[in-house]
Design an enzyme around this catalytic site. Structure first.
Site, PDB file in Angstrom:
ATOM      1  N   ALA A   1      -3.428  -5.335 -19.126  1.00 23.84           N
ATOM      2  CA  ALA A   1      -2.777  -6.558 -18.633  1.00 23.84           C
ATOM      3  C   ALA A   1      -1.826  -6.196 -17.496  1.00 23.84           C
ATOM      4  CB  ALA A   1      -2.024  -7.251 -19.776  1.00 23.84           C
ATOM      5  N   GLY A   2      -2.373  -6.219 -16.261  1.00 25.08           N
ATOM      6  CA  GLY A   2      -1.569  -5.917 -15.064  1.00 25.08           C
ATOM      7  C   GLY A   2      -1.316  -7.198 -14.299  1.00 25.08           C
TER       8      GLY A   2
ATOM      9  N   ALA B   1       9.629  -4.000 -19.230  1.00 23.06           N
ATOM     10  CA  ALA B   1       8.322  -3.640 -19.784  1.00 23.06           C
ATOM     11  C   ALA B   1       7.449  -4.876 -19.976  1.00 23.06           C
ATOM     12  CB  ALA B   1       8.516  -2.891 -21.107  1.00 23.06           C
TER      13      ALA B   1
ATOM     14  N   GLY C   1       0.363  16.513  14.128  1.00 19.76           N
ATOM     15  CA  GLY C   1       0.033  17.408  13.011  1.00 19.76           C
ATOM     16  C   GLY C   1       1.232  17.695  12.134  1.00 19.76           C
TER      17      GLY C   1
ATOM     18  N   GLU D   1       5.468  -4.889  -9.046  1.00 21.67           N
ATOM     19  CA  GLU D   1       6.037  -6.250  -9.160  1.00 21.67           C
ATOM     20  C   GLU D   1       5.033  -7.284  -8.626  1.00 21.67           C
ATOM     21  OE1 GLU D   1      10.090  -7.147  -8.969  1.00 21.67           O
ATOM     22  OE2 GLU D   1      10.719  -5.104  -9.356  1.00 21.67           O
TER      23      GLU D   1
ATOM     24  N   GLU E   1       0.731  -3.773 -19.290  1.00 22.88           N
ATOM     25  CA  GLU E   1       0.035  -3.028 -20.358  1.00 22.88           C
ATOM     26  C   GLU E   1      -1.233  -2.423 -19.767  1.00 22.88           C
ATOM     27  OE1 GLU E   1      -0.561  -5.505 -23.788  1.00 22.88           O
ATOM     28  OE2 GLU E   1       1.597  -5.851 -24.032  1.00 22.88           O
TER      29      GLU E   1
HETATM   30  C1  LIG Z   1       4.572   3.474 -10.091  1.00 22.62           C
HETATM   31  C2  LIG Z   1       4.472   2.176 -10.825  1.00 22.62           C
HETATM   32  C3  LIG Z   1       5.602   1.632 -11.425  1.00 22.62           C
HETATM   33  C4  LIG Z   1       5.508   0.424 -12.134  1.00 22.62           C
HETATM   34  N1  LIG Z   1       6.615  -0.050 -12.796  1.00 22.62           N
HETATM   35  C5  LIG Z   1       6.471  -1.108 -13.657  1.00 22.62           C
HETATM   36  C6  LIG Z   1       7.559  -1.491 -14.506  1.00 22.62           C
HETATM   37  O1  LIG Z   1       8.664  -0.928 -14.447  1.00 22.62           O
HETATM   38  N2  LIG Z   1       7.348  -2.492 -15.397  1.00 22.62           N
HETATM   39  C7  LIG Z   1       6.165  -3.142 -15.492  1.00 22.62           C
HETATM   40  O2  LIG Z   1       6.048  -4.034 -16.327  1.00 22.62           O
HETATM   41  N3  LIG Z   1       5.114  -2.805 -14.690  1.00 22.62           N
HETATM   42  C8  LIG Z   1       5.247  -1.800 -13.784  1.00 22.62           C
HETATM   43  N4  LIG Z   1       4.179  -1.415 -12.979  1.00 22.62           N
HETATM   44  C9  LIG Z   1       2.901  -2.118 -13.118  1.00 22.62           C
HETATM   45  C10 LIG Z   1       2.490  -2.886 -11.882  1.00 22.62           C
HETATM   46  O3  LIG Z   1       3.266  -4.051 -11.743  1.00 22.62           O
HETATM   47  C11 LIG Z   1       0.970  -3.154 -12.003  1.00 22.62           C
HETATM   48  O4  LIG Z   1       0.328  -1.918 -11.759  1.00 22.62           O
HETATM   49  C12 LIG Z   1       0.492  -4.205 -11.043  1.00 22.62           C
HETATM   50  O5  LIG Z   1       0.995  -5.460 -11.401  1.00 22.62           O
HETATM   51  C13 LIG Z   1      -1.037  -4.268 -10.958  1.00 22.62           C
HETATM   52  O6  LIG Z   1      -1.633  -4.273 -12.209  1.00 22.62           O
HETATM   53  P1  LIG Z   1      -2.849  -3.262 -12.508  1.00 22.62           P
HETATM   54  O7  LIG Z   1      -2.384  -1.909 -12.113  1.00 22.62           O
HETATM   55  O8  LIG Z   1      -3.295  -3.476 -13.891  1.00 22.62           O
HETATM   56  O9  LIG Z   1      -3.975  -3.692 -11.478  1.00 22.62           O
HETATM   57  P2  LIG Z   1      -5.098  -4.831 -11.710  1.00 22.62           P
HETATM   58  O10 LIG Z   1      -4.443  -6.080 -12.149  1.00 22.62           O
HETATM   59  O11 LIG Z   1      -6.190  -4.249 -12.527  1.00 22.62           O
HETATM   60  O12 LIG Z   1      -5.609  -5.030 -10.216  1.00 22.62           O
HETATM   61  C14 LIG Z   1      -6.601  -4.219  -9.596  1.00 22.62           C
HETATM   62  C15 LIG Z   1      -6.892  -4.818  -8.226  1.00 22.62           C
HETATM   63  O13 LIG Z   1      -7.440  -6.148  -8.376  1.00 22.62           O
HETATM   64  C16 LIG Z   1      -6.655  -7.063  -7.643  1.00 22.62           C
HETATM   65  N5  LIG Z   1      -6.642  -8.358  -8.334  1.00 22.62           N
HETATM   66  C17 LIG Z   1      -6.398  -8.604  -9.641  1.00 22.62           C
HETATM   67  N6  LIG Z   1      -6.465  -9.912  -9.900  1.00 22.62           N
HETATM   68  C18 LIG Z   1      -6.770 -10.522  -8.722  1.00 22.62           C
HETATM   69  C19 LIG Z   1      -6.985 -11.878  -8.328  1.00 22.62           C
HETATM   70  N7  LIG Z   1      -6.854 -12.898  -9.183  1.00 22.62           N
HETATM   71  N8  LIG Z   1      -7.277 -12.126  -7.028  1.00 22.62           N
HETATM   72  C20 LIG Z   1      -7.379 -11.107  -6.129  1.00 22.62           C
HETATM   73  N9  LIG Z   1      -7.185  -9.821  -6.448  1.00 22.62           N
HETATM   74  C21 LIG Z   1      -6.875  -9.532  -7.734  1.00 22.62           C
HETATM   75  C22 LIG Z   1      -5.274  -6.431  -7.562  1.00 22.62           C
HETATM   76  O14 LIG Z   1      -4.525  -6.973  -6.485  1.00 22.62           O
HETATM   77  C23 LIG Z   1      -5.634  -4.963  -7.371  1.00 22.62           C
HETATM   78  O15 LIG Z   1      -5.930  -4.730  -6.009  1.00 22.62           O
HETATM   79  C24 LIG Z   1       4.271  -0.249 -12.216  1.00 22.62           C
HETATM   80  C25 LIG Z   1       3.148   0.297 -11.601  1.00 22.62           C
HETATM   81  C26 LIG Z   1       3.229   1.495 -10.925  1.00 22.62           C
HETATM   82  C27 LIG Z   1       1.979   2.086 -10.323  1.00 22.62           C
END
Ligand SMILES: Cc1cc2nc3c(=O)[nH]c(=O)nc-3n(C[C@H](O)[C@H](O)[C@H](O)COP(=O)(O)OP(=O)(O)OC[C@H]3O[C@@H](n4cnc5c(N)ncnc54)[C@H](O)[C@@H]3O)c2cc1C
Length: 368
Positions: A119-120, A113, A330, A353, A116
């Site tokens: 915070a992605g 985990a 198709g 990841e 957030e």
């Molecule tokens: C099905 C699923 C399972 C998951 N499982 C886990 C889990 O078990 N544990 C966990 O902790 N997380 C998990 N995640 C979270 C996942 O790692 C994040 O969704 C991912 O890291 C992207 O974060 P975000 O969705 O907030 O996208 P954002 O960070 O908002 O990104 C949006 C877009 O902007 C781009 N972007 C952002 N910053 C930059 C930059 N500096 N330069 C260029 N492009 C950028 C991204 O590449 C993306 O295309 C999971 C997600 C999903 C959908």
């Protein structure tokens, strides 16, 4: 031998349920049961904690073969490694004994985990707090997108212990599903890997003993990133398996399907597509296996190689599964055939990841 064993188990016990697991968006219990019975649910756990002690390459092969028939199910061995590796890499001996033993036995799964709602990609911008209170820490916050949330007993949770320090003020903890104040959101309604539950984890005044901290205070973010260096290779393996499954299916189909009086496999245009798919998969496989060997040895260039393997293999998975749908025409576009599921499942490997943009940032910062 390992590949043969896991392939026959996957084909006999996991593949028959893959379509229903996707259609009904339900946890693949049959896969968990079969993997636990064969001791393949968390192969990375060292023998000293009752595990099978598989190396990184063997772990990759297990994940690849499960993903070849069902991507959702491959998240069982993959996320068990992701969730528990922080403890293996940085945890105290007591923590390892306490949490690796039930994981190895198949009595508990482990989730990770970090992410957030806000915070992605910028995971260090997390808001979840852990505040020390005597011999305890009290955790508050929301973790989002947590794979296998609700199914797992254990969670490695990253939380801010010193808000003045950004990434160096983040610590890692083991939180248990049964800890008071832990609850889960509704399962996300996703494009693919529908059998893998993704839910929010709510931490509401969760009071845990201070010895549940993984490593020293302030080292949690570093542990989380070090973990990803190793586990991105498992996502590459998953991508590889999905792509191989799609190629294998399309290869059979083009020999059966007749147009213009002959099997479509006789057309050079089709043959070239299959050749390209196989070539890309093989390149992804070589990169992934080489990265797995680097993970096992702890080579200095692991960070670059792990990101490269994940990024390359997931892009290949997306291309190959899209081409597999094309090869079925198709029919490929319908749920009566497995390739549309594989195409939907492949997409996530470019996102989690760390998105593939983030992998490119990681590679650029660690050029060989
Ligand atoms: C099905 C699923 C399972 C998951 N499982 C886990 C889990 O078990 N544990 C966990 O902790 N997380 C998990 N995640 C979270 C996942 O790692 C994040 O969704 C991912 O890291 C992207 O974060 P975000 O969705 O907030 O996208 P954002 O960070 O908002 O990104 C949006 C877009 O902007 C781009 N972007 C952002 N910053 C930059 C930059 N500096 N330069 C260029 N492009 C950028 C991204 O590449 C993306 O295309 C999971 C997600 C999903 C959908």
């Amino acid at each position: 031998m390992l590949r043969d064993a896991i392939r026959s188990l996957a084909e006999a016990k996991i593949a028959p349920h893959a379509a229903a697991v996707d259609e009904e968006a339900r946890f693949p219990q049959e896969a968990l049961d079969a993997l636990v019975a064969a001791d393949l649910h968390a192969v990375h756990v060292p023998e000293s904690y009752g595990g099978t002690g598989a190396d990184a390459l063997a772990t990759v092969i297990v994940i690849e073969e499960v993903a070849r028939v069902c991507a959702s199910s491959s998240l069982i061995p993959a996320v068990n490694k992701l969730g528990s590796l922080p403890v293996i890499l940085s945890g105290s001996e007591d923590l390892k004994k306490k949490y690796m033993t039930p994981l190895a036995k198949g009595d508990a799964m482990f989730s990770y985990a970090l992410s957030e709602p806000d915070a992605g990609s910028d995971a260090a911008g997390m808001k979840t707090r852990a505040v020390r209170d005597g011999d305890f820490y009290v955790l508050n916050g929301v973790k989002r997108w947590i794979t296998n949330a609700g199914e797992s007993e254990y969670y490695t949770v990253m939380a801010v212990t010193d808000p003045t320090k950004r990434s160096k003020g983040i610590s890692a903890f083991v939180v248990e599903k049964s800890d008071e104040g832990v609850s889960f959101g509704a399962p996300e309604r996703k494009l693919g890997i529908k059998g893998s539950p993704t839910r929010e984890v709510y931490l509401d005044n969760v009071r845990i003993p201070a010895d549940r901290m993984i490593g020293e205070e302030g080292t949690g973010f570093a542990t989380a990133m070090k973990t990803l260096d190793h586990t991105r290779i498992t996502i590459a393996a998953q991508a590889l398996g999905i792509a191989q499954g799609a190629l294998d299916y399309a290869k059979g189909y083009v020999q059966e399907r007749k147009q213009f009086g002959k099997p479509i496999a006789d057309f050079q245009g089709i043959q070239f597509m299959l050749a390209d798919m196989a070539m890309k998969i093989e390149a992804a496989r070589q990169l992934t296996y080489a990265a797995a060997a680097k993970s096992e040895r702890g080579d200095k260039d692991l960070t670059f190689q792990g990101a490269a393997a994940k990024c390359f293999a997931s892009d290949v998975a997306m291309e190959v599964t899209t081409d597999a749908v094309q090869l079925l025409g198709g029919y490929g576009y319908t749920r009566d055939y497995p390739v549309e599921r594989m195409m939907r499942d492949a997409k996530i490997t470019q996102i989690y990841e760390g998105t593939n943009q983030v992998q490119r940032i990681v590679m650029a910062r660690n050029l060989p």
